[in-house]
Design an enzyme around this catalytic site. Sequence first.
Site, PDB file in Angstrom:
ATOM      1  N   GLY A  94       0.812  -1.213   0.000  1.00 28.92           N
ATOM      2  CA  GLY A  94       0.000   0.000   0.000  1.00 28.92           C
ATOM      3  C   GLY A  94       0.845   1.262   0.000  1.00 28.92           C
ATOM      4  N   ASP A  95       1.950   1.236   0.748  1.00 25.77           N
ATOM      5  CA  ASP A  95       2.859   2.383   0.773  1.00 25.77           C
ATOM      6  C   ASP A  95       3.455   2.627  -0.609  1.00 25.77           C
ATOM      7  OD1 ASP A  95       2.411   2.180   3.549  1.00 25.77           O
ATOM      8  OD2 ASP A  95       4.134   0.856   3.781  1.00 25.77           O
TER       9      ASP A  95
END
Length: 309
Positions: free
Chosen positions: A248-249
Amino acid sequence: MIYTCTLNPSIDYIMHVDEFHPGGLTRANKAMYYPGGKGINVSRVMKRLGVSTTALGFIGQFTGQFITDFLEKENIHHHFVNTNDYTRINVKLKGEQESEINGPGPKVTDEQLEALFDQIKSLNSGDIFILAGSVPSSLPEDFYSQVADLCSSKNILFVADTSGDALRQLVGKPVYFLKPNDHELGELFDTTIETKEQAAYFASKLIEQGTEHVVVSMGGKGAVYVSKEEHLFATVPKGEVKNSVGAGDSVVSGFIASINNGKDIKEAFISGVAAGSATAFQDDLCHKEDAERLKDEIEITPIHIKEGQ
């Protein structure tokens, strides 16, 4: 300039085991050490994508020194506030099942908190401030809300990747970019999100209340982008998922790096999805060439939603 902020960083100590024996001796066959924390992950991926950032947040003692030494080896700027408390160590056991033990966060004093706020106040109009991850218990519960208001008053573009109450605080705030996953978005609106149309519908609620861009990651189902002008769906490349940490980052990194480089929204969305997928397919965070190889596998289509979707 782009700044990332990790309030609760860690050393991620990853051990691969053939079989875990509770109460007995288990020998790891492979061990790896990485600096952890969502904002730090964003800084590391963006550097690999060719965009420089400055990493902010709280660190301390020899475990914090490991993080700064690691970032310096990767030529990543940092300006952390030293807490004089140990930066936590998170242990991750990977075998037939994956288990985690996360260490406690730092005890941040009022003076140390004010030092971080002073750093944010020193940023310039048009700078991008990316706040990601959990909030240590010693910080105010409304920390995300305070930072959103501060960035708005300084005309700083505020990017957030968080969940739960911290995400709830940002509803109605002038946020530049939010990246919840489908479960986090569903929790925010007390519902279950199963389709891209549902994801787009509820993401559009955030747009109506002040957020400029929203990307909803849906794992293997794909990803959704929503703004006032567009509702888009992206397929994800096929591959063996080895690592969910940092995916997600990496989506945040790919999207913001592309915007910083003057790319349009569609290209930024593709770049974010490619970077997220590339990280998921390997043990550590992706490199630029990993993400570039996946871009042609991503298909973008419009989403048509209606009220009560």
